[in-house]
Design an enzyme around this catalytic site. Structure first.
Site, PDB file in Angstrom:
ATOM      1  N   GLU A 171       9.044   8.064 -17.015  1.00 42.25           N
ATOM      2  CA  GLU A 171       7.664   8.573 -17.126  1.00 42.25           C
ATOM      3  C   GLU A 171       7.079   8.238 -18.489  1.00 42.25           C
ATOM      4  O   GLU A 171       5.908   7.856 -18.605  1.00 42.25           O
ATOM      5  CB  GLU A 171       7.649  10.083 -16.905  1.00 42.25           C
ATOM      6  CG  GLU A 171       8.011  10.465 -15.479  1.00 42.25           C
ATOM      7  CD  GLU A 171       8.237  11.964 -15.371  1.00 42.25           C
ATOM      8  OE1 GLU A 171       7.378  12.640 -14.815  1.00 42.25           O
ATOM      9  OE2 GLU A 171       9.280  12.450 -15.858  1.00 42.25           O
ATOM     10  N   LYS A 206      16.312  21.177 -11.857  1.00 45.29           N
ATOM     11  CA  LYS A 206      15.567  19.936 -12.101  1.00 45.29           C
ATOM     12  C   LYS A 206      16.380  18.868 -12.820  1.00 45.29           C
ATOM     13  O   LYS A 206      17.152  19.148 -13.719  1.00 45.29           O
ATOM     14  CB  LYS A 206      14.298  20.215 -12.929  1.00 45.29           C
ATOM     15  CG  LYS A 206      13.214  20.978 -12.220  1.00 45.29           C
ATOM     16  CD  LYS A 206      12.687  20.308 -10.949  1.00 45.29           C
ATOM     17  CE  LYS A 206      11.947  19.025 -11.229  1.00 45.29           C
ATOM     18  NZ  LYS A 206      10.673  19.282 -11.904  1.00 45.29           N
ATOM     19  N   HIS A 243       0.845  -1.213   0.000  1.00 45.85           N
ATOM     20  CA  HIS A 243       0.000   0.000   0.000  1.00 45.85           C
ATOM     21  C   HIS A 243       0.875   1.256   0.000  1.00 45.85           C
ATOM     22  O   HIS A 243       0.446   2.307   0.473  1.00 45.85           O
ATOM     23  CB  HIS A 243      -0.947   0.040   1.210  1.00 45.85           C
ATOM     24  CG  HIS A 243      -1.717  -1.217   1.422  1.00 45.85           C
ATOM     25  ND1 HIS A 243      -3.011  -1.382   1.021  1.00 45.85           N
ATOM     26  CD2 HIS A 243      -1.353  -2.396   1.992  1.00 45.85           C
ATOM     27  CE1 HIS A 243      -3.439  -2.603   1.333  1.00 45.85           C
ATOM     28  NE2 HIS A 243      -2.434  -3.231   1.914  1.00 45.85           N
ATOM     29  N   SER A 278      14.772  20.908 -16.936  1.00 45.73           N
ATOM     30  CA  SER A 278      13.605  21.766 -17.103  1.00 45.73           C
ATOM     31  C   SER A 278      14.039  23.038 -17.815  1.00 45.73           C
ATOM     32  O   SER A 278      15.135  23.549 -17.570  1.00 45.73           O
ATOM     33  CB  SER A 278      13.026  22.108 -15.722  1.00 45.73           C
ATOM     34  OG  SER A 278      12.298  23.312 -15.779  1.00 45.73           O
TER      35      SER A 278
END
Ligand code: ARG
Length: 453
Positions: free
Chosen positions: A289, A282, A155, A276
């Site tokens: 992704e 970043k 979980h 970024s």
């Protein structure tokens, strides 16, 4: 020139032509189309439909066409409706009217299904090698991880400590199942439709078993009606690809999480991270992704083809022309993703101290209950006692290992001074020694078994 103009008085409307044309997609099967034609020409020759001379002319012509495809010199013309038309048109230019004998007893229906299956038979091994590369990387990381500990989650809540190597291998096995599925699929792809004609079979006395063998198929299809419309293999392939996509998305999701500052379990190498345009600090896990995102696209490709197949009447329907694009797209997706994920994982940096620090004594609460079990108390009771210890420590805002012996004994007189040993995460791991558990020996056995396979 179309392959079907005789009964029409006008040419096809230009926009209908564009809709009908499949060349942009099926030109990828050019070599397979020529190979199928070479085998069919040989079958026609054996059946005395082609004379020696005609057969020689057709096969030499087809060899030239194949050479033109292989060298990238083949020129398509606007009237090439599909790859089959293009090959026959070029053969006619090369050898003249004899080319018109090649399509005797054959239909584009059995032809296209043959090309597609041939293409898949050649593509699947490429995919399997891409799997091997990623699996080798996962295995390598599992071996390098040695005794590194990490928190295991259920979980997404801290659950029990595990070995990092066990985690790496947990991503190896799903890919192994995917490989097995793909390998098993080969026997259902390796069924030859050629010789089924348009739907009812061919009037040419061909030895279809020999034809199958000459093209590298295991068997000839047993029913012509089924054979020209059977696209189970394409749907099944898309399921296999989608399942892999889902496995990779699960792995990717964890890399995305674990490379975040909040976890900090891994750091991606610069070669596999992106920045970024606005925020200079970043370092983004785009490749993971994208992999996670592409699982969604793969699900769409699978459900799209299933929806196309649903409710189609027997034999060939033009809807079936929609079959190739999703399969090609799925293969392209996996061939693009698998090596990148392998590269990103091969070069990832592990942060063992971050992983170790994320293991707190509450993750050994099960071991605390098991400790009392070893003193003869039933697990249902020990679960409650350990749960109370968790509550008391939580209320005091301290760790389980910081609770005093008196506090433990207030919960159960079975607690003794040796209770504090249960809070060593390595001890917890070592107890899980049955097949498939996270103990050092058990994981070593897993690795040995994988290497022996
Ligand atoms: N381009 C077609 C396909 O990909 C080839 C088969 C055409 N057959 C036909 N009866 N029009 O499915």
């Amino acid at each position: 020139m179309t392959l079907w103009g005789g009964r029409f008085s006008t040419k096809l409307n230009d926009q209908a032509w564009d809709l009908n044309s499949s060349l942009p997609v099926d030109q990828r099967m050019a070599i397979q189309d020529v190979d199928g034609s070479l085998a069919w020409a040989s079958a026609l020759h054996k059946a005395n439909i082609l004379s020696d001379e005609e057969y020689t002319s057709i096969s030499l012509g087809l060899d030239t066409v194949k050479g033109e495809f292989a060298s990238g010199k083949f020129l398509f013309v606007p009237s090439d409706e599909d790859i089959h038309t293009a090959v026959e048109r070029r053969l006619t230019e090369l050898i003249g009217v004899t080319a018109g004998k090649l399509h005797t007893g054959r239909s584009r229906n059995d032809q296209v299904a043959t090309d597609f299956r041939l293409w898949m038979l050649q593509a699947i091994p490429h995919l399997l090698s891409a799997f091997s590369l990623l699996q080798a990387t996962l295995l390598e990381q599992a071996e390098l991880a040695g005794e590194t500990l990490m928190p295991g989650y259920t979980h997404l809540q801290r659950a029990q400590p595990i070995l990092l190597s066990h985690w790496w291998l947990s991503h190896y096995h799903p890919l192994q199942r995917d490989r097995e599925r793909l390998t098993d699929l080969i026997k259902r792809v390796s069924i030859l439709p050629l010789g089924s004609g348009a739907l009812a079979g061919t009037p040419i006395p061909v030895d279809r078993a020999a034809l199958a063998e000459s093209l590298g198929f295991a068997v000839a299809s047993p029913n012509s009606l089924d054979s020209v419309s059977d696209r189970d293999f394409a749907a099944e392939f898309l399921f296999c690809a989608t399942m892999t996509g889902i496995h990779l998305s699960k792995l990717s999701e964890q890399i995305v999480l674990y490379t975040s500052a909040e976890f900090g379990f891994f750091e991606l190498s610069d070669a596999f991270s992106t920045g970024s345009s606005l925020m200079p600090q970043k370092k983004n896990p785009d490749v993971f992704e994208l992999t996670r995102g592409k699982a969604g696209t793969l699900i769409g490709l699978l459900t799209g083809l299933l929806a196309t197949l649903k409710g189609l009447p027997s034999a060939y329907d033009k809807d079936l022309q929609e079959d190739k694009a999703p399969v090609f797209a799925a293969i392209d997706t996996l061939l693009a993703v698998l090596p990148v994920i392998a590269g990103a994982l091969r070069t990832i940096t592990t942060k063992p101290e971050r992983m170790r620090n994320a293991i707190d004594s509450f993750m050994m609460a099960t071991d605390l209950a098991d400790y009392l079990v070893s003193k003869g108390i039933p697990f249902r009771e020990t679960h409650v006692i350990a749960g109370k210890a968790v509550r008391v420590a939580g209320e005091k805002n301290i760790q389980l290992e910081e609770l005093s012996l008196e506090a433990y004994q207030a919960l159960s007189l079975a607690f003794e001074a040796d209770v504090y040993q249960v809070f060593d995460p390595l001890k917890s791991i070592e107890k899980r020694n049955a097949i498939g558990g996270t103990s050092l020996q058990s994981v070593k056995n897993q690795i040995q078994q994988i290497k022996g396979d």
